[in-house]
Design an enzyme around this catalytic site. Structure first.
Site, PDB file in Angstrom:
ATOM      1  N   GLN A  17      29.900  34.686  35.601  1.00  0.00           N
ATOM      2  CA  GLN A  17      28.558  34.126  35.390  1.00  0.00           C
ATOM      3  C   GLN A  17      27.513  34.496  36.436  1.00  0.00           C
ATOM      4  O   GLN A  17      26.352  34.777  36.092  1.00  0.00           O
ATOM      5  CB  GLN A  17      28.646  32.588  35.322  1.00  0.00           C
ATOM      6  CG  GLN A  17      27.313  31.944  35.014  1.00  0.00           C
ATOM      7  CD  GLN A  17      27.314  30.427  35.013  1.00  0.00           C
ATOM      8  OE1 GLN A  17      26.270  29.822  35.065  1.00  0.00           O
ATOM      9  NE2 GLN A  17      28.465  29.794  34.957  1.00  0.00           N
ATOM     10  N   GLY A 247      12.391  12.666  46.381  1.00  0.00           N
ATOM     11  CA  GLY A 247      11.136  12.814  47.106  1.00  0.00           C
ATOM     12  C   GLY A 247      10.653  11.494  47.673  1.00  0.00           C
ATOM     13  O   GLY A 247      11.405  10.521  47.766  1.00  0.00           O
TER      14      GLY A 247
HETATM   15  N1  CAO Z   1      38.454  49.429  36.676  1.00  0.00           N
HETATM   16  C1  CAO Z   1      39.503  49.257  37.499  1.00  0.00           C
HETATM   17  N2  CAO Z   1      39.703  48.127  38.201  1.00  0.00           N
HETATM   18  C2  CAO Z   1      38.773  47.142  38.049  1.00  0.00           C
HETATM   19  C3  CAO Z   1      37.670  47.273  37.207  1.00  0.00           C
HETATM   20  C4  CAO Z   1      37.520  48.503  36.492  1.00  0.00           C
HETATM   21  N3  CAO Z   1      36.508  48.699  35.669  1.00  0.00           N
HETATM   22  N4  CAO Z   1      36.953  46.142  37.273  1.00  0.00           N
HETATM   23  C5  CAO Z   1      37.587  45.324  38.120  1.00  0.00           C
HETATM   24  N5  CAO Z   1      38.700  45.925  38.588  1.00  0.00           N
HETATM   25  C6  CAO Z   1      39.662  45.380  39.537  1.00  0.00           C
HETATM   26  C7  CAO Z   1      39.097  45.147  40.906  1.00  0.00           C
HETATM   27  O1  CAO Z   1      39.014  46.349  41.613  1.00  0.00           O
HETATM   28  C8  CAO Z   1      40.102  44.175  41.483  1.00  0.00           C
HETATM   29  O2  CAO Z   1      41.221  44.897  41.937  1.00  0.00           O
HETATM   30  P1  CAO Z   1      41.916  44.650  43.379  1.00  0.00           P
HETATM   31  O3  CAO Z   1      42.178  43.180  43.469  1.00  0.00           O
HETATM   32  O4  CAO Z   1      43.152  45.467  43.281  1.00  0.00           O
HETATM   33  O5  CAO Z   1      40.994  45.100  44.415  1.00  0.00           O
HETATM   34  C9  CAO Z   1      40.586  43.390  40.258  1.00  0.00           C
HETATM   35  O6  CAO Z   1      40.051  44.097  39.126  1.00  0.00           O
HETATM   36  C10 CAO Z   1      40.147  41.965  40.152  1.00  0.00           C
HETATM   37  O7  CAO Z   1      38.800  41.754  40.558  1.00  0.00           O
HETATM   38  P2  CAO Z   1      38.380  40.340  41.132  1.00  0.00           P
HETATM   39  O8  CAO Z   1      39.298  40.005  42.266  1.00  0.00           O
HETATM   40  O9  CAO Z   1      36.946  40.342  41.421  1.00  0.00           O
HETATM   41  O10 CAO Z   1      38.646  39.379  39.866  1.00  0.00           O
HETATM   42  P3  CAO Z   1      39.422  37.996  39.819  1.00  0.00           P
HETATM   43  O11 CAO Z   1      39.457  37.631  38.386  1.00  0.00           O
HETATM   44  O12 CAO Z   1      40.713  38.019  40.517  1.00  0.00           O
HETATM   45  O13 CAO Z   1      38.479  36.981  40.619  1.00  0.00           O
HETATM   46  C11 CAO Z   1      36.385  35.850  41.047  1.00  0.00           C
HETATM   47  C12 CAO Z   1      37.324  36.465  39.998  1.00  0.00           C
HETATM   48  C13 CAO Z   1      35.121  35.433  40.336  1.00  0.00           C
HETATM   49  C14 CAO Z   1      37.056  34.615  41.672  1.00  0.00           C
HETATM   50  C15 CAO Z   1      36.093  36.888  42.150  1.00  0.00           C
HETATM   51  O14 CAO Z   1      35.614  38.056  41.546  1.00  0.00           O
HETATM   52  C16 CAO Z   1      35.087  36.402  43.187  1.00  0.00           C
HETATM   53  O15 CAO Z   1      35.405  35.595  44.065  1.00  0.00           O
HETATM   54  N6  CAO Z   1      33.848  36.942  43.111  1.00  0.00           N
HETATM   55  C17 CAO Z   1      32.800  36.657  44.066  1.00  0.00           C
HETATM   56  C18 CAO Z   1      32.217  35.295  43.883  1.00  0.00           C
HETATM   57  C19 CAO Z   1      31.680  35.077  42.504  1.00  0.00           C
HETATM   58  O16 CAO Z   1      30.830  35.760  42.003  1.00  0.00           O
HETATM   59  N7  CAO Z   1      32.166  33.992  41.908  1.00  0.00           N
HETATM   60  C20 CAO Z   1      31.554  33.460  40.716  1.00  0.00           C
HETATM   61  C21 CAO Z   1      32.090  33.959  39.513  1.00  0.00           C
HETATM   62  S1  CAO Z   1      31.299  33.121  38.190  1.00  0.00           S
HETATM   63  O17 CAO Z   1      32.006  31.626  38.175  1.00  0.00           O
END
Ligand code: CAO
Length: 425
Positions: A17, A247
Site C-alpha cells: 500500500q 485543538g
Molecule cells: N524479481 C525478483 N525478486 C523480487 C522481485 C522481482 N520482480 N520483486 C521482489 N523480489 C524479491 C526481493 O528482492 C526480496 O528478496 P530478498 O529477500 O531475497 O532480498 C523478496 O522479493 C521479498 O521482498 P520484501 O522483503 O520487500 O517482501 P516481503 O513480503 O517479505 O515484506 C514488507 C513486505 C512490506 C514487510 C517489506 O517489503 C517492507 O518492510 N517494506 C518497507 C516498509 C513498507 O513499505 N511497509 C508497508 C507496506 S504496506 O502495508
C-alpha cells in the site's frame, strides 16, 4: 490539456500500500508509471482479500490506477538487463522493499547512480537509521511506533489504531512530495538524489500536536482534555483523549436521533468560542451567555462533560443531518459521522471526482477514491489498474526500443515469466 507530470517516467518497484499510493498519485498527475512485478504472482495484493474469484482484488485495483505493468524476474540475467535498461531511461525509481532488498538484487544507490546519475531513488522503509532500521513494517506497526496508537482511544482503555492508513498511505503521500521536490531540484542541478521516508517518521509528523502536548505537560495539565475537567491527574506521557478535539476549541462526538439502532447516528460538535452565544441560544440555555461558570472559555474547561451532556440532549432531538443544517446556519463547526455506505453514495463526492466508478475487464465496474488533490490545469483522469504483465511487450518496444527478435528472445528466456503461459496470454 497537458498533465503536470507529463514526460516524467517512473520505475515503480512498489508493492502493498505505501509505495503504490505514492506512484498512483504520480500517475494521476500524468507521469508514465511502469510497475515492475514479480512474474506469476505480481504485487502480493493482487491476490489478497479477493472478493471476485480470478480477478485482481480491490486492494490492488484501488492503489494502482493509471499504471502500466511489466513482469520481470530481476534475479535472472535478462531480467537484470531489462531493469538496467529501464533505469537508464526513467527519471525516478520508487521502491518499498524490505531493508536491503534492492542492494541484494544488485541495485545499490551507487550502481543506480552509475547507470543514470540523474535518477531519483525514492524509498519507504519502516524505520530510519537506528536500532530498528532492519525491521519489516506494516501499517499498524507504524501507527504504534509513530505515536498514534498511544494517543488514540479512551483513558484507561487499550491503545487503538485508526482506520485512516496514516502509516501506509500517509508515507506514500510524504514520499510523493519528496519526489516532486527532488524533480524540481533536478531541473536546476541536473542531478538525482535519494528520497527516503520512514513510516515511523511519517506517522510522527502527523502526530505533531501530540508531541506539542508532551512538552506542554511540563507546564501543567492539558486543560482542554476531558480528564482535566474530571479531576484526573496527568501522568508524564500524553494520555489518550477519547474524542476530545485536538485543538484549542473543545469538541465531542454527540448522539443524534436514532443512535440506539444506528452506530453512526452521531455528530462531531465543536463548541467554538466565537459562536458560544449562538450555541447557548439554540440549545435553550441563554443564561449561559452571561453566567460566570459558562460565559468565558476558561470557565467552561472544568465543566466540559456537563456542557456537552446538555448539548447532546439537544442534538438527540435531530438526525445528524438535521443538526448539521441547523448548526451550519449558526457557523458552528460540526460534521456528521458518515458511514462508508453513506460516503459511497455521496453524489457531491462523485461530482468532484473524489469518488469514481472504474470499469475493469475481469471484475467489472467498481468504486474507487479518485485523486483528492485537484489541479485546475491538470485534472486527473482515473484509468483502471493494469493486469499482471499487461504491458510487457509494449514497454520492451516503446520504452526500450527492442525489436521483434529481442522481444522474442527475452520472452523465451523466462525472465518475464513462464514463456508458455506468456504465449497463451
Ligand atoms: N524479481 C525478483 N525478486 C523480487 C522481485 C522481482 N520482480 N520483486 C521482489 N523480489 C524479491 C526481493 O528482492 C526480496 O528478496 P530478498 O529477500 O531475497 O532480498 C523478496 O522479493 C521479498 O521482498 P520484501 O522483503 O520487500 O517482501 P516481503 O513480503 O517479505 O515484506 C514488507 C513486505 C512490506 C514487510 C517489506 O517489503 C517492507 O518492510 N517494506 C518497507 C516498509 C513498507 O513499505 N511497509 C508497508 C507496506 S504496506 O502495508
Amino acid at each position: 490539456m497537458m498533465k503536470a507530470l507529463e514526460g516524467v517516467r517512473i520505475l515503480d518497484f512498489t508493492h502493498v500500500q505505501s509505495g503504490p499510493t505514492c506512484t498512483q498519485l504520480l500517475a494521476w498527475f500524468g507521469a508514465d508509471v511502469i510497475k515492475v512485478e514479480r512474474p506469476g504472482t505480481g504485487d502480493a495484493t493482487r491476490g489478497q482479500l479477493q472478493d471476485v474469484e480470478g480477478a485482481d482484488s480491490l486492494y490492488f485495483t484501488m492503489l494502482n490506477h493509471n499504471k502500466r505493468s511489466i513482469t520481470l524476474d530481476t534475479k535472472t540475467k535478462d531480467g537484470r538487463e531489462i531493469l538496467e535498461g529501464l533505469i537508464k531511461v526513467c527519471d525516478v525509481l520508487v521502491e518499498n522493499f524490505a531493508p536491503g532488498a534492492l542492494d541484494r538484487m544488485g541495485f545499490s544507490w551507487e550502481r543506480i547512480n552509475e547507470l543514470n546519475p540523474a535518477m531519483i531513488v525514492a524509498s519507504i522503509k519502516g524505520f530510519g537509521p537506528g536500532p530498528y532500521a532492519d525491521c519489516k513494517v506494516y501499517e499498524n506497526v507504524a501507527q504504534c511506533t509513530g505515536g498514534a496508537a498511544s494517543t488514540t482511544g479512551f483513558l484507561g482503555g487499550l491503545p487503538l489504531v485508526t482506520g485512516a492508513q496514516i502509516g501506509d498511505s500517509g508515507s506514500g503521500l510524504h514520499l510523493c512530495l519528496g519526489i516532486v521536490t527532488a524533480l524540481f531540484h533536478r531541473t536546476k542541478t541536473g542531478t538525482g538524489q535519494k528520497v527516503s521516508v520512514a513510516m515511523q517518521d511519517g506517522v510522527l509528523n502527523l502526530c505533531r500536536v501530540k508531541l506539542r502536548d508532551q512538552q506542554r505537560l511540563q507546564s501543567g495539565p492539558l486543560t482542554e482534555y476531558s480528564q482535566y475537567g474530571e479531576g484526573i491527574d496527568f501522568d508524564d506521557a500524553v494520555p489518550r483523549a477519547g474524542n476530545d478535539s485536538g485543538g484549542g476549541q473543545p469538541g465531542r462526538i454527540l448522539k443524534c436521533k436514532g443512535w440506539e439502532n444506528d452506530p453512526n447516528a452521531y455528530i462531531y460538535f465543536i463548541a467554538q468560542a466565537p459562536v458560544w452565544e449562538a450555541i447557548c441560544d439554540v440549545i435553550g440555555e441563554p443564561g449561559w451567555k452571561t453566567h460566570p461558570d459558562y460565559a468565558k472559555p476558561k470557565a467552561r474547561l472544568t465543566r466540559l462533560n456537563q456542557i456537552f451532556e446538555r448539548i447532546e440532549a439537544w442534538t438527540m432531538q435531530y438526525t445528524k443531518f438535521e443538526a448539521m443544517e441547523i448548526l451550519n446556519k449558526l457557523n458552528v463547526p460540526c460534521g456528521p459521522i458518515l458511514s462508508m455506505k453513506e460516503i459511497a453514495e455521496d453524489e457531491s463526492l462523485k461530482a468532484t471526482g473524489t469518488l469514481v466508478e472504474v470499469d475493469h475487464p475481469v471484475r467489472g465496474p467498481y468504486l474507487s477514491v479518485g485523486n483528492p488533490i485537484k489541479l485546475s490545469a491538470s485534472p486527473a483522469e482515473v484509468r483502471r489498474s493494469p493486469l499482471l504483465g499487461e504491458h510487457n511487450e509494449e514497454i520492451l518496444r516503446d520504452v526500450l526500443s527492442y525489436d521483434d527478435a529481442r522481444v522474442a528472445a527475452v520472452t523465451a528466456s523466462g525472465a518475464m515469466g513462464n514463456p508458455q503461459q506468456l504465449a497463451a496470454e
